[in-house]
Design a protein around this motif. Structure first.
Motif, PDB file in Angstrom:
ATOM      1  N   GLU A 135     -31.458  -1.120 121.650  1.00 27.15           N
ATOM      2  CA  GLU A 135     -31.045  -1.042 120.965  1.00 27.15           C
ATOM      3  C   GLU A 135     -31.871  -2.679 120.425  1.00 27.15           C
ATOM      4  O   GLU A 135     -31.464  -3.559 120.523  1.00 27.15           O
ATOM      5  N   ARG A 136     -32.262  -2.415 118.661  1.00 27.58           N
ATOM      6  CA  ARG A 136     -33.019  -4.364 118.372  1.00 27.58           C
ATOM      7  C   ARG A 136     -31.583  -4.434 117.428  1.00 27.58           C
ATOM      8  O   ARG A 136     -30.444  -3.707 116.846  1.00 27.58           O
ATOM      9  N   VAL A 137     -31.404  -5.507 118.033  1.00 29.94           N
ATOM     10  CA  VAL A 137     -30.340  -6.634 117.160  1.00 29.94           C
ATOM     11  C   VAL A 137     -30.553  -6.865 115.597  1.00 29.94           C
ATOM     12  O   VAL A 137     -31.436  -6.257 115.575  1.00 29.94           O
ATOM     13  N   GLU A 138     -29.595  -7.352 115.252  1.00 32.82           N
ATOM     14  CA  GLU A 138     -29.847  -8.081 113.781  1.00 32.82           C
ATOM     15  C   GLU A 138     -30.065  -9.554 113.633  1.00 32.82           C
ATOM     16  O   GLU A 138     -30.490  -9.434 113.218  1.00 32.82           O
ATOM     17  N   GLU A 177     -21.121  -2.810 109.590  1.00 32.30           N
ATOM     18  CA  GLU A 177     -20.780  -3.374 110.784  1.00 32.30           C
ATOM     19  C   GLU A 177     -20.500  -3.314 111.580  1.00 32.30           C
ATOM     20  O   GLU A 177     -18.941  -3.195 111.638  1.00 32.30           O
ATOM     21  N   CYS A 210     -28.078  -2.646 123.067  1.00 31.28           N
ATOM     22  CA  CYS A 210     -28.173  -4.023 122.773  1.00 31.28           C
ATOM     23  C   CYS A 210     -29.198  -4.754 123.904  1.00 31.28           C
ATOM     24  O   CYS A 210     -30.545  -5.173 123.703  1.00 31.28           O
ATOM     25  N   LYS A 231     -24.821  -9.161 116.199  1.00 29.91           N
ATOM     26  CA  LYS A 231     -24.300  -8.323 115.146  1.00 29.91           C
ATOM     27  C   LYS A 231     -25.571  -7.672 114.915  1.00 29.91           C
ATOM     28  O   LYS A 231     -26.859  -8.088 115.054  1.00 29.91           O
ATOM     29  N   LYS A 232     -24.425  -6.329 114.643  1.00 33.74           N
ATOM     30  CA  LYS A 232     -25.399  -5.607 114.727  1.00 33.74           C
ATOM     31  C   LYS A 232     -24.979  -4.301 114.086  1.00 33.74           C
ATOM     32  O   LYS A 232     -23.937  -4.688 113.591  1.00 33.74           O
ATOM     33  N   THR A 233     -25.604  -3.955 112.421  1.00 29.63           N
ATOM     34  CA  THR A 233     -25.245  -3.258 111.211  1.00 29.63           C
ATOM     35  C   THR A 233     -25.973  -1.597 111.308  1.00 29.63           C
ATOM     36  O   THR A 233     -27.323  -1.299 111.156  1.00 29.63           O
ATOM     37  N   THR A 276     -22.853   0.032 121.890  1.00 29.86           N
ATOM     38  CA  THR A 276     -24.441  -0.468 121.262  1.00 29.86           C
ATOM     39  C   THR A 276     -24.449  -1.772 121.755  1.00 29.86           C
ATOM     40  O   THR A 276     -25.536  -2.007 122.132  1.00 29.86           O
TER      41      THR A 276
END
Lengths: 211, 217
Positions: B53-56, B17, B48, B10-12, B44
């Motif tokens: 990019e950091r994931v959520e 979202e 990731c 998940k990534k927002t 995205t």
């Protein structure tokens, strides 16, 4: 006349000493200041930003006087005049250089930094081999401006009694009731800056191999 | 055995979202094409996986090492620096905008990372780079600078640059989107050739659906 020129060459030597020592210390210091200004730690970037604002927001002549006299009032002892000149020039020019560096560093596309990261190159290697070489090319014209200003600013050193080129010329002018020495000094500055701009042209040409 | 394992990712981005629980696994020798309209989070996802990019939340396992995992309590845990860089070496990434280093020659663009990472000698790195350039049909461009090349040539150099680190998976982030339509063919041909060589790949594309599907076929 021969004696006058000899005196003026001596003054020029002092001016050049100020010039080169200032560059020697302020060029690297400016990079550290730029890094501080771009720090993600708010405290660091605000402090550095305050420093830059003071350095750029007050006259260099005032900073010279401050650096020379402040230690006397605080510690009861003062540094020698020439050292005070170098310190004042270095902290002033580092602030200007820092902002030029910052502009250059921020102009490097983020994608290149990412490419470098994905290739496994370290942050340090990325900065020294990918970012900085391109920064140098980008900032060269603004740097040329600043360095030319520095040549002329060395004349301010006389404020705290350092006999650089312009002071020597003024003294000679007063002795001889003639403005000729002043104009000769002007010619000296013009020649020095001719060398500076030629040098910058040369560096620019050397870095012209890529776009 | 799967090389890439993504679980419930998940990534927002500020209230938007983008990735709503993506899971997939990729086996050795497979080519995964991700096709979809722009803004749907394909890039995205790739960013990731490549740790740009950091994931959520979610889990990413690459080559048996866990890049990031999420505990039952929802705590996101990234691998340490050493593991992260080891994982990074298994992945190559080709960008939409090539992102070549403009102040380096084509050759140095390719040799820089192997020399730094694998401590290759100049000769070894050059030999490797030249063979890769040969493969990309750019043997004569080693001494050129990126600005002297066409977009398609620049992209092929960037593929060579990624291959120079012998990645186990090569990821493409919209590799043809910045190119003129007539130049996309040369990149797709390269990707196809790599697929024939059993290179494991993840290809993200928006527009050119037909070439992307022809890859799988």
């Amino acid at each position: 006349m021969g004696k006058l020129l000899l005196l003026m060459l001596e003054g020029t030597f002092t001016s050049l000493k100020i010039f080169f020592l200032t560059l020697l210390f302020s060029l690297p210091l400016g990079l550290i200041v730029a890094k501080g200004r771009m720090s993600k730690f708010r405290v660091v970037s605000s402090i550095v930003n305050g420093y830059i604002m003071i350095m750029r927001g007050t006259p260099l002549i005032l900073q010279l006087i401050f650096v020379y006299f402040a230690p006397y009032y605080i510690f009861g002892a003062s540094t020698d005049r020439f050292t005070a000149v170098i310190i004042a020039f270095v902290i002033n020019y580092a602030a200007y250089f820092a902002e030029i560096y910052r502009g250059g560093i921020q102009s490097i596309p983020q994608g290149q930094i990412e490419a470098s990261k994905v290739l496994g190159l370290s942050k340090f290697h990325t900065f020294t081999h990918i970012v900085m070489p391109q920064v140098v090319k980008t900032i060269l014209p603004s740097m040329g401006n600043e360095v030319i200003t520095l040549v002329k600013d060395t004349a301010l050193a006389q404020t705290i009694g350092v006999a650089e080129l312009f002071r020597v010329a003024q003294n000679a002018a007063a002795r001889q009731f003639s403005t000729t020495p002043i104009f000769i000094a002007g010619l000296f500055y013009f020649i020095m800056n001719g060398v500076v701009s030629k040098s910058f042209d040369l560096i620019e040409k050397r870095l012209d191999y890529y776009k | 055995m799967s090389i890439i394992e993504v679980i419930n990712l998940k990534k927002t981005f500020t209230s938007l979202e983008v990735l709503k629980g993506i899971s997939f696994s990729l086996n050795e020798g497979e080519v995964l094409s991700i096709i979809g309209p722009s803004g749907s989070g394909k890039s995205t996802l790739l960013r990731c996986i490549t740790n740009l990019e950091r994931v959520e939340s979610g889990t990413i396992i690459i080559g048996g090492d866990t890049l990031v995992e999420t505990s039952r309590e929802g705590k996101v845990l990234y691998a340490d620096k050493e593991t992260t860089s080891r994982i990074g070496q298994r992945l190559g990434l080709v960008f939409q905008n090539f992102n070549l280093f403009p102040h380096f020659s084509v050759l140095r663009n390719i040799t820089e990372a192997p020399r730094h990472l694998f401590k290759y000698s100049k000769e070894e790195a050059t030999e490797l780079a030249l063979s890769l350039l040969e493969k990309m049909g750019l043997a004569d461009k080693a001494g050129a600078y990126p600005y002297q090349l066409s977009g398609g040539q620049q992209q092929r150099v960037s593929i060579a640059r990624a291959l120079a680190l012998h990645p186990q998976v090569l990821c493409f982030d919209e590799p043809t989107s910045a190119l003129d339509p007539e130049l996309t063919g040369e990149i797709l041909a390269v990707i196809k050739e790599l697929a024939n060589e059993q290179m494991t790949m993840v290809v993200v594309t928006t527009r050119w659906l037909s070439p992307a599907t022809s890859l799988i076929g």
